[in-house]
Design an enzyme around this catalytic site. Sequence first.
Site, PDB file in Angstrom:
ATOM      1  N   ARG A  88       0.816  -1.207   0.000  1.00 50.50           N
ATOM      2  CA  ARG A  88       0.000   0.000   0.000  1.00 50.50           C
ATOM      3  C   ARG A  88       0.858   1.269   0.000  1.00 50.50           C
ATOM      4  O   ARG A  88       0.317   2.368  -0.093  1.00 50.50           O
ATOM      5  CB  ARG A  88      -0.834   0.071   1.288  1.00 50.50           C
ATOM      6  CG  ARG A  88      -2.084  -0.754   1.282  1.00 50.50           C
ATOM      7  CD  ARG A  88      -3.231  -0.034   0.633  1.00 50.50           C
ATOM      8  NE  ARG A  88      -4.426   0.061   1.450  1.00 50.50           N
ATOM      9  CZ  ARG A  88      -5.271  -0.938   1.695  1.00 50.50           C
ATOM     10  NH1 ARG A  88      -5.053  -2.132   1.233  1.00 50.50           N
ATOM     11  NH2 ARG A  88      -6.346  -0.726   2.408  1.00 50.50           N
ATOM     12  N   ARG A 162     -19.335  -1.457   7.051  1.00 47.52           N
ATOM     13  CA  ARG A 162     -18.121  -1.546   7.863  1.00 47.52           C
ATOM     14  C   ARG A 162     -17.876  -0.225   8.577  1.00 47.52           C
ATOM     15  O   ARG A 162     -18.243   0.829   8.081  1.00 47.52           O
ATOM     16  CB  ARG A 162     -16.912  -1.856   6.968  1.00 47.52           C
ATOM     17  CG  ARG A 162     -16.452  -3.284   7.078  1.00 47.52           C
ATOM     18  CD  ARG A 162     -15.469  -3.655   6.006  1.00 47.52           C
ATOM     19  NE  ARG A 162     -14.412  -2.672   5.784  1.00 47.52           N
ATOM     20  CZ  ARG A 162     -13.527  -2.762   4.797  1.00 47.52           C
ATOM     21  NH1 ARG A 162     -13.580  -3.782   3.963  1.00 47.52           N
ATOM     22  NH2 ARG A 162     -12.597  -1.854   4.648  1.00 47.52           N
TER      23      ARG A 162
HETATM   24  P1  ADP Z   1     -10.123  -1.361   1.357  1.00 46.28           P
HETATM   25  O1  ADP Z   1     -11.564  -1.635   1.218  1.00 46.28           O
HETATM   26  O2  ADP Z   1      -9.759   0.029   1.724  1.00 46.28           O
HETATM   27  O3  ADP Z   1      -9.305  -1.925   0.237  1.00 46.28           O
HETATM   28  P2  ADP Z   1      -8.903  -3.232   3.215  1.00 46.28           P
HETATM   29  O4  ADP Z   1      -9.857  -4.247   3.701  1.00 46.28           O
HETATM   30  O5  ADP Z   1      -7.905  -3.608   2.194  1.00 46.28           O
HETATM   31  O6  ADP Z   1      -9.784  -2.027   2.712  1.00 46.28           O
HETATM   32  O7  ADP Z   1      -8.124  -2.559   4.421  1.00 46.28           O
HETATM   33  C1  ADP Z   1      -8.788  -2.032   5.547  1.00 46.28           C
HETATM   34  C2  ADP Z   1      -7.806  -1.275   6.429  1.00 46.28           C
HETATM   35  O8  ADP Z   1      -6.758  -2.151   6.835  1.00 46.28           O
HETATM   36  C3  ADP Z   1      -7.096  -0.131   5.731  1.00 46.28           C
HETATM   37  O9  ADP Z   1      -7.846   1.057   5.760  1.00 46.28           O
HETATM   38  C4  ADP Z   1      -5.805  -0.027   6.573  1.00 46.28           C
HETATM   39  O10 ADP Z   1      -6.062   0.599   7.799  1.00 46.28           O
HETATM   40  C5  ADP Z   1      -5.503  -1.476   6.847  1.00 46.28           C
HETATM   41  N1  ADP Z   1      -4.595  -2.069   5.824  1.00 46.28           N
HETATM   42  C6  ADP Z   1      -4.900  -3.075   4.969  1.00 46.28           C
HETATM   43  N2  ADP Z   1      -3.842  -3.387   4.193  1.00 46.28           N
HETATM   44  C7  ADP Z   1      -2.835  -2.564   4.559  1.00 46.28           C
HETATM   45  C8  ADP Z   1      -1.487  -2.375   4.132  1.00 46.28           C
HETATM   46  N3  ADP Z   1      -0.929  -3.113   3.150  1.00 46.28           N
HETATM   47  N4  ADP Z   1      -0.748  -1.412   4.736  1.00 46.28           N
HETATM   48  C9  ADP Z   1      -1.269  -0.660   5.725  1.00 46.28           C
HETATM   49  N5  ADP Z   1      -2.531  -0.774   6.170  1.00 46.28           N
HETATM   50  C10 ADP Z   1      -3.317  -1.721   5.612  1.00 46.28           C
END
Ligand code: ADP
Length: 215
Positions: A88, A162
């Site tokens: 990310r 969510r």
């Molecule tokens: P989205 O629907 O935003 O793709 P995710 O389910 O992938 O949501 O992620 C939800 C939350 O988990 C993010 O907003 C972040 O806080 C955290 N997160 C997920 N993947 C990462 C990552 N690779 N690096 C940092 N934070 C992460």
Amino acid sequence: MKVMLLGAPGAGKGTVAKLLTALDGSVQISTGDILRAEVRAGSDLGKKAEAFMKAGDLVPDSLIMDMMEKRLQQEDCKKGFLLDGFPRTIPQAQDLKKMMAKLNIDLDMVINIDVPRPVILDRLCTRRTCVNADCQAIYNVKSNPTKVEGICDKCGSPAVQREDETEAAITHRLETYNEKTAPLIGFYEKEGKFKNVPCTSSDDVVNAVKEALKL
Ligand code: ADP
Ligand code: ZN
């Protein structure tokens, strides 16, 4: 297949990953799902990650890298995996490159799921997710509603918005995406094996992968 899926929140990385796993039995690795499971389990990692996630902020890179180094070495990854929501940030991508060299892992391709901003916003506000950890089915109140309002079709648990999908948190997640994650497109364009797929449906992406990997 060993594929990385890039794209804004709501671009459909999770949906595409699930469709692709059905093609060849590769596993979906969603950092968001792993983190939510850690939060529910009340683990050390979960406790550290929770506040960041609620606010729509990224979890610190070091926590994510430790978590992923373990995950990528699990047996089920040998057949192939789909990275969904990771990396990310540029530092995560740089560390991942070193980690993959060390673990002898080669990606087949990096896909950017390129969805118009208005479609993304609309999707995120109307998304509903099953609260059952073993199910986590995703619905959309407009395009893919549950048969009974608020109840998962598959398992009967509540299907809810969510906590990080309120309007304020969504706006913040999209800003974070633009600032921290969008630069990965340039990074992987230079690395090669990159493909941008402009699309509005998940099938467009699945077809692009099938074509590129001759599946
Ligand atoms: P989205 O629907 O935003 O793709 P995710 O389910 O992938 O949501 O992620 C939800 C939350 O988990 C993010 O907003 C972040 O806080 C955290 N997160 C997920 N993947 C990462 C990552 N690779 N690096 C940092 N934070 C992460
Ligand atoms: Zn369910």
